[in-house]
Design an enzyme around this catalytic site. Structure first.
Site, PDB file in Angstrom:
ATOM      1  N   CYS A   3      24.721  10.677 -12.577  1.00 52.91           N
ATOM      2  CA  CYS A   3      23.432  11.104 -13.132  1.00 52.91           C
ATOM      3  C   CYS A   3      22.331  11.339 -12.103  1.00 52.91           C
ATOM      4  CB  CYS A   3      22.940  10.087 -14.161  1.00 52.91           C
ATOM      5  SG  CYS A   3      24.020  10.006 -15.595  1.00 52.91           S
ATOM      6  N   ASN A   6       0.822  -1.211   0.000  1.00 51.69           N
ATOM      7  CA  ASN A   6       0.000   0.000   0.000  1.00 51.69           C
ATOM      8  C   ASN A   6       0.856   1.261   0.000  1.00 51.69           C
ATOM      9  OD1 ASN A   6      -2.328  -1.366  -0.257  1.00 51.69           O
ATOM     10  ND2 ASN A   6      -3.108  -1.001   1.803  1.00 51.69           N
ATOM     11  N   GLY A  19      23.861   6.983  -6.199  1.00 51.79           N
ATOM     12  CA  GLY A  19      24.901   7.978  -6.470  1.00 51.79           C
ATOM     13  C   GLY A  19      25.247   7.947  -7.932  1.00 51.79           C
TER      14      GLY A  19
END
Ligand SMILES: NC(=O)c1ccc[n+]([C@@H]2O[C@H](COP(=O)([O-])OP(=O)(O)OC[C@H]3O[C@@H](n4cnc5c(N)ncnc54)[C@H](O)[C@@H]3O)[C@@H](O)[C@H]2O)c1
Length: 436
Positions: free
Chosen positions: A268, A214, A265
Site C-alpha cells: 500500500c 521543532n 514497504g
C-alpha cells in the site's frame, strides 16, 4: 528557591515572571538596559498575553527584579537559567556566541562564590554544544570542575509565543538533560508543582529532543499544507480531510510509525504515495514533502546496503523477508529490495523466513517475487541452522526470528539490525543498529 534568569527575551521574560509567580525569588539578568529598566518598573519588555500582570505582581511582591550585574545575580541565587539567543548565521549554522559569552560571565562569577551553583541551559543548542562550548567555558572561567565545583544541566524550552504562560503551566513534556544529580534535584524541586513527570535523559539526548521537536512541528505544518494544496485543486476541503485524519488516535495522532527503523514497504504505502504524487502532478500541484518521503525511503535502503558492505563479509544471512512479521506478503518489501541488491552485486545470501514458502506464493505476490528475486527458491531455507552455518554476517529483519537466531549464535559475526531486536542494545563492535 533563589533563581537567576539570564536573558530577558521571549523565553527569559516569561520564565522569570512565572517562576516568581510560583513563589521563587528571581533575578533576571540582561546587558540591555532597555530590558532591565522597564522590567524593574513592572513593564513587560515583550507583547505576551498575561505577562504584564505577572511581571507587575512579581515586582510588587519583591519576588522579581532585574539587573545587568552578573556577579550580583550569581551570588544571590542557587541556580541560573540561561535563556540567551541562539540565532542563525547567514549560512544556516547556529550562532553560539551569546551562549559562550554568558557561560564565561557566569563561570567568572562562580569563581568568587563559596556555595554550589547550578547552571541550567535553556537556549536551543545543537547536540554536543554543552560538552564542546558551555562546559569548557564554565570550567575555564570558574577554575572549577563541572559536577564538583558547580552543577550543570540542559533543560530545553518548549513554550510558544502568544500562549507562553499557559504552555508554562501546562507543559506537554518536561525534559532534563542530566550532568550531576545535585542540579537535577534542584530542577525536580522547582517543577514539583507540574502534573507532568520530568523525563531525565543524557544532556545530548535532551539537546537532540529540542531539534527533533521543532523539525517534527515544521514537518507536520508543511505536510498539512501540501495535502491542503492538493485537496483544494481537486475541489476538496483540506480542513475536512485533516480533521478526519486527526480523529484517528490509533494510527494517525499516536506513537504509530514513529520509531526509527528500516524503510517502509508493502502493498500500500509505496503504491499509494506514487499515485498521489502522480495525481498532484496532473493538478499542477508540487509535492516536495511527498517526493522527499520517497527519497528518504530509498536512502534508508541504501543505508542498510552500505552497512552490509561495510562489514567486508560476502556470505550474508538474512532473517525475515516479508514487509513485516506474521505475513507472507513480499510485495514491495524493502527486505526483498535489499536481498535483490545484495544478490545482484555478487553477495552469497541465504534467507530464512518461516512465513514464506515459494511453492505457496500466488497472484501479485508471486509476480513480484518473479520480477525482483526470481532465484528466491534457491536462496530461501526453512532451516535457520542452514543460514547460521552459511553466513559470515547477518541482516536482522524480523525481530522474533532474529531473537531465536541469536539464542543459537553465540559468536561475534557482524549483525546488522533493522528492527531493534532489543531496546537496550545500541551500536558498537560487531552489532550495528540501522539508526540507534
Ligand atoms: N522565542 C521562543 O518562542 C522560543 C521557544 C523555545 C526556545 N527558544 C530558544 O530560547 C532561546 C532564547 O530565545 P528568545 O526568543 O527568548 O531570544 P531573545 O532574542 O528574545 O532574547 C535573548 C536575550 O538574551 C539577552 N542576552 C544576550 N547576551 C546576554 C548575556 N550575556 N547575559 C544575559 N542576557 C543576554 C539579549 O539581550 C536578549 O534580551 C533561543 O535559543 C531560542 O531558540 C525560543
Amino acid at each position: 528557591m533563589q533563581i537567576s534568569v539570564f536573558g530577558i527575551g521571549y523565553v527569559g521574560a516569561v520564565s522569570s515572571a512565572c517562576l516568581a509567580n510560583d513563589g521563587h525569588h528571581v533575578i533576571a539578568v540582561d546587558p540591555n538596559p532597555q530590558k532591565v529598566g522597564p522590567l524593574n518598573e513592572g513593564i513587560s519588555p515583550i507583547v505576551e498575553p498575561g505577562l504584564g500582570e505577572l511581571i507587575q505582581s512579581g515586582i510588587h511582591n519583591r519576588r522579581l527584579m532585574a539587573t545587568s550585574d552578573v556577579r550580583e545575580a550569581v551570588n544571590g541565587t542557587d541556580i541560573s537559567f540561561v535563556c540567551v539567543g541562539t540565532p542563525s548565521r547567514s549560512n544556516g549554522s547556529l550562532d553560539t556566541s551569546y551562549v559562550s559569552a554568558v557561560a564565561e560571565q557566569i563561570g567568572a562569577a562562580i569563581r568568587e562564590k563559596n556555595s554550589f551553583h547550578s547552571v541550567v541551559m535553556r537556549s536551543t543548542i545543537l547536540p554536543g554544544t554543552m560538552e564542546s562550548i558551555v562546559l569548557p567555558a564554565l570550567e575555564r572561567a570558574s577554575g572549577r570542575q563541572a559536577g564538583v565545583g558547580f552543577g550543570v544541566a540542559y533543560y530545553p524550552e518548549f513554550l510558544r509565543e502568544s500562549t507562553a504562560i499557559s504552555d508554562y503551566y501546562d507543559p506537554g513534556a518536561i525534559i532534563f538533560g542530566r550532568h550531576d544529580q545535585a542540579t537535577v534535584d534542584r530542577l525536580v524541586e522547582i517543577h514539583k508543582i507540574f502534573k507532568v513527570e520530568p523525563r531525565i535523559v543524557s544532556i545530548r539526548t535532551a539537546e537532540a529532543v529540542k531539534y527533533t521537536n521543532n523539525a517534527w512541528h515544521a514537518l507536520k505544518i508543511s505536510f498539512a499544507n501540501e495535502i491542503g494544496n492538493i485537496c483544494k485543486e481537486a475541489g476538496i476541503d483540506g480542513h475536512a480531510v485533516m480533521d478526519v485524519l486527526c480523529a484517528d488516535n490509533r494510527l494517525n495522532i499516536s506513537k504509530a510509525y514513529l520509531k526509527p527503523g528500516f524503510a517502509f514497504g508493502g502493498s500500500c504505502l509505496p503504491k499509494d504515495l506514487r499515485a498521489l504524487r502522480f495525481a498532484a502532478r496532473k493538478l499542477d500541484v508540487p509535492t516536495p514533502i511527498l517526493d522527499a518521503t520517497m527519497d528518504a525511503n530509498e536512502e534508508q535502503l541504501r543505508r542498510a546496503y552500505s552497512m552490509v558492505a561495510a562489514t567486508g563479509k560476502r556470505r550474508i544471512g538474512i532473517i525475515g523477508l516479508s514487509f513485516k512479521p506474521e505475513t507472507d506478503d513480499l510485495r514491495e518489501s524493502p527486505l526483498v529490495e535489499l536481498a535483490e541488491r545484495l544478490y545482484g552485486r555478487g553477495y552469497d545470501i541465504r534467507i530464512y523466513d518461516p512465513n514464506i514458502q515459494v511453492s505457496k506464493l500466488t497472484g501479485a505476490n508471486l509476480q513480484f517475487v518473479k520480477a525482483h528475486l526470481p532465484h528466491l527458491a534457491s536462496l530461501l531455507t526453512a532451516d535457520v541452522n542452514e543460514v547460521i552455518d552459511h553466513a559470515d554476517a547477518f541482516v536482522l529483519g524480523n525481530r522474533e526470528e532474529a531473537k531465536r537466531l541469536l539464542s543459537i549464535v553465540q559468536d561475534d559475526r557482524p549483525l546488522i539490525d533493522l528492527v531493534r531486536i532489543d531496546q537496550t542494545r545500541c551500536s558498537g563492535d560487531f552489532y550495528q543498529g540501522i539508526c540507534w
